[in-house]
Design a protein around this motif. Structure first.
Motif, short mmCIF file in Angstrom:
data_model
loop_
_atom_site.label_atom_id
_atom_site.label_comp_id
_atom_site.label_asym_id
_atom_site.label_seq_id
_atom_site.Cartn_x
_atom_site.Cartn_y
_atom_site.Cartn_z
N HIS A 88 68.90 46.40 38.77
CA HIS A 88 68.06 46.08 37.43
C HIS A 88 68.24 44.57 37.20
O HIS A 88 69.27 44.14 36.36
CB HIS A 88 68.41 47.06 36.51
N ASN A 90 67.29 41.10 34.93
CA ASN A 90 66.94 40.62 33.84
C ASN A 90 65.82 39.37 33.97
O ASN A 90 66.23 38.21 34.31
CB ASN A 90 68.04 40.09 32.87
N SER A 92 64.40 37.29 32.13
CA SER A 92 64.39 36.34 30.94
C SER A 92 65.46 35.31 31.23
O SER A 92 65.54 34.18 30.36
CB SER A 92 64.79 37.11 29.85
N ASP A 133 68.23 47.85 30.50
CA ASP A 133 68.36 47.59 29.01
C ASP A 133 69.72 47.68 28.52
O ASP A 133 70.26 48.12 27.46
CB ASP A 133 67.64 48.90 28.28
N ASN A 134 70.67 46.98 29.29
CA ASN A 134 72.28 46.77 28.76
C ASN A 134 72.61 48.01 28.78
O ASN A 134 73.69 48.21 27.67
CB ASN A 134 72.15 45.85 27.45
N ASP A 138 76.82 44.09 34.12
CA ASP A 138 75.97 43.05 34.62
C ASP A 138 76.76 42.32 35.61
O ASP A 138 77.93 42.13 35.31
CB ASP A 138 75.47 41.96 33.58
N THR A 289 62.27 43.01 39.91
CA THR A 289 62.92 43.80 38.91
C THR A 289 63.63 45.11 39.35
O THR A 289 64.07 45.65 38.45
CB THR A 289 61.91 44.02 37.68
#
Length: 399
Positions: A88, A90, A92, A133-134, A138, A289
């Motif tokens: 997953h 991120n 950004s 979504d955290n 990570d 993603t």
């Protein structure tokens, strides 16, 4: 298959693989439409370019450093290469960087980066989480290039020292399998940072476990085992990459096998986090993603080259594989409905997002030509249609 859509923020990241940007439909219909001749003069391409570019060598030192980072990307393992749980991404976070803030600012103290790493050339960042979504862990690996081994070794020690001094709760730790690594953690948090010099590279590995931190649990053995597992894959992989001598960076070609020449140029008004770039099929996995599903699609289609600019462009094994890839990269689900194909280009397909997210890119179009599958996106249907029409003309004119 339901695919994620681009948020408005994701439009800034035009370098991201257009997950969800592929159109869908009946493949037999696509075959029938493919047989119809396309009159390029009848296409509505707006103000977009329809002729391939000849980009040549890099134009300035900053671009040269970014192209060097793009070359490195093809050798950096994706997080799912290290552990299949990390799929997953991120979108950004900047991946290509010559300034550290956009890529490393949230995971490392970069206020004294220039002081600690004065000879830094360029870097590439690979990251993913074990849950969206955290809600998981990570894993981030940033690979930094330096002019020589001595400067890389000095930078690894200095970067760790700067980050260590930024928080009085930090405690230095030893990695049993990599005793030369400089690492620290906060005993109150399930997180760790490690700086390891190997050849002309510094590998910065950062792990952050949202769940354990929320539950106020710590397990150092789990952290250092994952860091070591990560380094076990990253170090030999980047060892196959030969960095360009610093005095030869200005000789680097911008393009790879004409992929960017064929890709639609990014309009000036488009914002972006990562620059336009051309990559191998493996490199494409960093701009996704969902690397597990995208890996399946990319490998099944035999993708050997990927470019991202104003569109995302893949070169597949053959025309049939390109058509299959275009089908696989999207689908009409309850979140999408079909939209009108571009004028004069019925072989292209478009769709509209109708899900419940409010700040998203709304329209997506895709097309194939020969071995190439292309994906475009826009907030406006006409603009998406014009982008994919111009991209199709580019592919024809570059043939």
């Amino acid at each position: 298959m339901s695919r994620p859509v681009r948020t408005a923020g994701a439009l800034i990241m035009a370098a991201i693989v257009a997950a969800g940007a592929g159109a869908c439909g009946n493949s037999d219909t696509g075959t029938e439409q493919s047989a119809r001749p396309v009159d390029l003069a009848q296409l509505d391409v707006g103000s977009y370019a329809t002729q391939p570019r000849e980009l040549g060598p890099v134009k300035n030192p900053e671009q040269a450093r970014m192209v060097e980072a793009e070359r490195l990307a093809n050798f950096v393992p994706a997080p799912s290469d290290i552990d299949p749980a990390f799929v997953h991404a991120n979108p950004s976070i900047a991946k290509i960087f010559i300034e550290p803030k956009a890529a490393l600012g949230r995971i490392m103290d970069v206020s004294r980066f220039a002081e600690a790493a004065p000879d830094f050339v360029a870097g590439f960042l690979s990251s993913a989480g074990s849950a969206p979504d955290n809600r998981g862990t990570d894993l981030v690996n940033a690979v930094l290039i330096f002019p020589d081994e001595q400067k890389a070794s000095a930078a690894a020690a200095a970067l760790e020292r700067v980050d260590f001094e930024a928080n009085e709760r930090n405690t230095r730790v030893q990695l049993p399998k990599y005793p030369a690594a400089h690492a620290h953690w906060q005993p109150q948090e399930q997180s760790i940072g490690s700086w390891f010099a190997t050849g002309r590279f510094v590998v910065y590995t950062w792990i952050y476990d949202y769940v354990k931190i929320f539950l106020e649990k710590v397990d150092f053995a789990e952290l250092h085992t994952l860091v070591e597992k990560s380094l076990d894959r990253v170090v030999p992989s980047i060892g196959r990459f030969t960095p360009t001598p610093v005095d030869q960076l200005m000789t680097l070609p911008i393009d790879m096998d004409g992929m960017l020449n064929r890709a639609l140029p990014r309009p000036r008004e488009d914002s972006w986090i990562d620059p336009p770039g051309a990559y191998t099929g493996h490199g494409a996995l960093h701009f996704t993603t969902d690397s597990a599903e995208d890996r399946r699609q990319i490998e099944a289609a035999g993708v050997d080259r990927f470019a991202t600019d104003g569109t995302d462009l893949y070169r597949a094994r053959d025309a049939a594989a390109a058509a299959r890839l275009r089908e696989d990269r999207g689908g009409l689900t309850k979140k999408f409905r079909g939209a009108e194909s571009p004028k004069g280009l019925p072989v292209a397909r478009c769709k509209e997002y109708i899900g419940n997210k409010t700040v998203v890119v709304r329209f997506y179009c895709s097309v194939t030509y020969d071995r190439y599958a292309a994906f475009a996106w826009s907030h406006q249907l006409l603009d998406a249609q014009q982008r994919i029409s111009a991209q199709y003309a580019l592919l024809v004119n570059a043939a």
